[in-house]
Write a protein that holds these residues in place. Structure first.
Motif, mmCIF file in Angstrom:
data_model
loop_
_atom_site.group_PDB
_atom_site.id
_atom_site.type_symbol
_atom_site.label_atom_id
_atom_site.label_comp_id
_atom_site.label_asym_id
_atom_site.label_seq_id
_atom_site.Cartn_x
_atom_site.Cartn_y
_atom_site.Cartn_z
ATOM 1 N N PHE A 65 -44.658 -16.260 33.302
ATOM 2 C CA PHE A 65 -43.644 -17.245 33.657
ATOM 3 C C PHE A 65 -44.115 -18.055 34.854
ATOM 4 N N HIS A 66 -43.428 -19.153 35.094
ATOM 5 C CA HIS A 66 -43.770 -20.025 36.218
ATOM 6 C C HIS A 66 -42.481 -20.529 36.839
ATOM 7 N N VAL A 67 -42.317 -20.293 38.121
ATOM 8 C CA VAL A 67 -41.178 -20.856 38.848
ATOM 9 C C VAL A 67 -41.737 -21.967 39.734
ATOM 10 N N ALA A 68 -41.258 -23.182 39.508
ATOM 11 C CA ALA A 68 -41.828 -24.335 40.210
ATOM 12 C C ALA A 68 -41.353 -24.400 41.660
ATOM 13 N N LYS A 69 -42.087 -25.155 42.459
ATOM 14 C CA LYS A 69 -41.659 -25.411 43.843
ATOM 15 C C LYS A 69 -40.275 -26.034 43.834
ATOM 16 N N GLY A 70 -39.393 -25.539 44.682
ATOM 17 C CA GLY A 70 -38.056 -26.120 44.787
ATOM 18 C C GLY A 70 -37.083 -25.647 43.728
ATOM 19 N N GLU A 71 -37.539 -24.740 42.845
ATOM 20 C CA GLU A 71 -36.662 -24.254 41.780
ATOM 21 C C GLU A 71 -35.864 -23.024 42.256
ATOM 22 N N MET A 72 -34.696 -22.818 41.624
ATOM 23 C CA MET A 72 -33.939 -21.585 41.853
ATOM 24 C C MET A 72 -33.798 -20.885 40.507
ATOM 25 N N ILE A 120 -22.388 -15.601 48.927
ATOM 26 C CA ILE A 120 -23.825 -15.427 49.168
ATOM 27 C C ILE A 120 -24.619 -16.303 48.189
ATOM 28 N N MET A 121 -24.154 -16.356 46.929
ATOM 29 C CA MET A 121 -24.838 -17.190 45.933
ATOM 30 C C MET A 121 -24.771 -18.675 46.319
ATOM 31 N N ARG A 122 -23.635 -19.087 46.848
ATOM 32 C CA ARG A 122 -23.512 -20.488 47.287
ATOM 33 C C ARG A 122 -24.466 -20.777 48.446
ATOM 34 N N LEU A 123 -24.657 -19.759 49.264
ATOM 35 C CA LEU A 123 -25.603 -19.920 50.380
ATOM 36 C C LEU A 123 -27.034 -20.076 49.847
ATOM 37 N N PHE A 124 -27.394 -19.265 48.864
ATOM 38 C CA PHE A 124 -28.722 -19.422 48.249
ATOM 39 C C PHE A 124 -28.871 -20.817 47.651
ATOM 40 N N GLU A 125 -27.791 -21.269 47.031
ATOM 41 C CA GLU A 125 -27.800 -22.598 46.422
ATOM 42 C C GLU A 125 -28.063 -23.677 47.491
ATOM 43 N N ALA A 126 -27.405 -23.529 48.636
ATOM 44 C CA ALA A 126 -27.592 -24.501 49.720
ATOM 45 C C ALA A 126 -29.024 -24.455 50.247
ATOM 46 N N LEU A 127 -29.579 -23.247 50.357
ATOM 47 C CA LEU A 127 -30.967 -23.117 50.826
ATOM 48 C C LEU A 127 -31.913 -23.771 49.832
ATOM 49 N N ASN A 128 -31.616 -23.568 48.545
ATOM 50 C CA ASN A 128 -32.420 -24.185 47.501
ATOM 51 C C ASN A 128 -32.332 -25.708 47.595
ATOM 52 N N GLN A 129 -31.135 -26.208 47.848
ATOM 53 C CA GLN A 129 -30.985 -27.664 47.944
ATOM 54 C C GLN A 129 -31.696 -28.224 49.176
ATOM 55 N N SER A 130 -31.922 -27.359 50.170
ATOM 56 C CA SER A 130 -32.678 -27.826 51.340
ATOM 57 C C SER A 130 -34.186 -27.761 51.083
ATOM 58 N N GLY A 131 -34.598 -27.360 49.861
ATOM 59 C CA GLY A 131 -36.010 -27.438 49.493
ATOM 60 C C GLY A 131 -36.705 -26.119 49.253
ATOM 61 N N MET A 132 -36.027 -25.000 49.536
ATOM 62 C CA MET A 132 -36.642 -23.692 49.361
ATOM 63 C C MET A 132 -36.641 -23.283 47.890
ATOM 64 N N SER A 133 -37.697 -22.660 47.427
ATOM 65 C CA SER A 133 -37.683 -22.031 46.103
ATOM 66 C C SER A 133 -36.962 -20.702 46.264
ATOM 67 N N VAL A 134 -36.092 -20.368 45.301
ATOM 68 C CA VAL A 134 -35.291 -19.150 45.431
ATOM 69 C C VAL A 134 -35.394 -18.345 44.139
ATOM 70 N N PHE A 135 -35.705 -17.062 44.276
ATOM 71 C CA PHE A 135 -35.873 -16.186 43.118
ATOM 72 C C PHE A 135 -35.062 -14.915 43.377
#
Ligand code: ADP
Ligand code: ADP
Length: 228
Positions: A23-30, A176-191
């Motif tokens: 599998f491949h998770v791209a940069k900036g993907e959640m 907590i999930m909404r927080l991950f979502e916000a971090l992802n929207q700030s550019g972080m890849s989240v897995f």
């Protein structure tokens, strides 16, 4: 950001934990990683965070082939990964500030930089006003957020979470999930590895499903539910 190329993992006792996983998770993907207990989720996270090595195949993180690393490169790769666990593993005899500061202290940042970054990270998780509290004075959900602040304080490009809501009720889990979502929207890849299907069904993100060490689904959570 994360690439698994025909990865298999057999533990020393002979236990086959992963079989030909791609599998491949791209940069900036959640994305989520789901599967029953024993399916192989933790093994995947351990391969990403260099706590285990694949028996066969390649794992690439941020363009680095983990199999090609020398020992001295490992801390540099680990620095790119923020890790969040089910139990937040906070130091109970230190303040919230000191807990979040720990990774920066270890890396030798200046006091000024530490203060600035810890405050920014605590602000991001909504706990700036609790910096001088002991972790014991916080609720379970707040303690988990301190753990998240600590994981992101050196601004890693990749955030990995292993059952981050395991001990929380549905409402706090969603926060907590909404927080991950916000971090992802700030550019972080989240897995995020979780077995909480009900929770992720409410979020429209890619979901990788693993069963008996094999990747059996890779798609939007909606599709996965339709196929079950
Ligand atoms: P999950 O995180 O989905 O519960 P794991 O990745 O922990 O699954 O485990 C996958 C399989 O590998 C299981 O059969 C488990 O018993 C086995 N396993 C995990 N860690 C080890 C280990 N250190 N040594 C031997 N077998 C292990
Ligand atoms: P400067 O480059 O001026 O020294 P910083 O690099 O400390 O400033 O911060 C730049 C921006 O990044 C600020 O807006 C700050 O709020 C934000 N920031 C700082 N720490 C984090 C963090 N852990 N996660 C996300 N954003 C952060």
């Amino acid at each position: 950001m994360i690439k698994f190329d025909d990865v298999s993992k057999t533990y020393p006792g002979g236990q086959l934990a992963l079989q030909k996983v791609n599998f491949h998770v791209a940069k900036g993907e959640m994305a989520f990683l789901t599967g029953h207990s024993g399916a192989g989720k933790s093994t995947i996270l351990k391969l990403i965070s260099l706590m285990e090595r694949p028996s066969v195949g390649r794992v690439l993180i941020n363009g680095h082939d983990l199999g090609q690393l020398s020992h001295k490169d490992i801390p540099y790769i680990r620095r790119d990964i923020g890790m969040i666990f089910q139990s937040h593993q906070l130091l109970m005899d230190r303040t919230v500030f000191d807990n979040v500061a720990l990774p920066l202290v270890i890396e030798g940042y200046s006091r000024k930089q530490i203060t600035k970054r810890v405050h920014a990270a605590l602000d991001l998780v909504g706990l700036l006003s609790r910096a001088q509290n002991a972790p014991m004075a916080l609720s379970g959900g707040q303690q988990q957020r301190v753990g998240i602040a600590r994981a992101i304080v050196n601004r890693p490009p990749l955030l990995l979470a292993d059952e981050p809501t395991g001990n929380l009720d549905p409402k706090l889990s969603m926060e907590i999930m909404r927080l991950f979502e916000a971090l992802n929207q700030s550019g972080m890849s989240v897995f995020i590895a979780t077995h909480d299907l009900g929770l992720i069904a409410r979020m429209k993100y890619r979901n990788l499903t693993i069963k008996n060490g094999r990747l059996i689904e890779d798609g939007l959570q909606e599709d996965v539910l339709l196929n079950e």
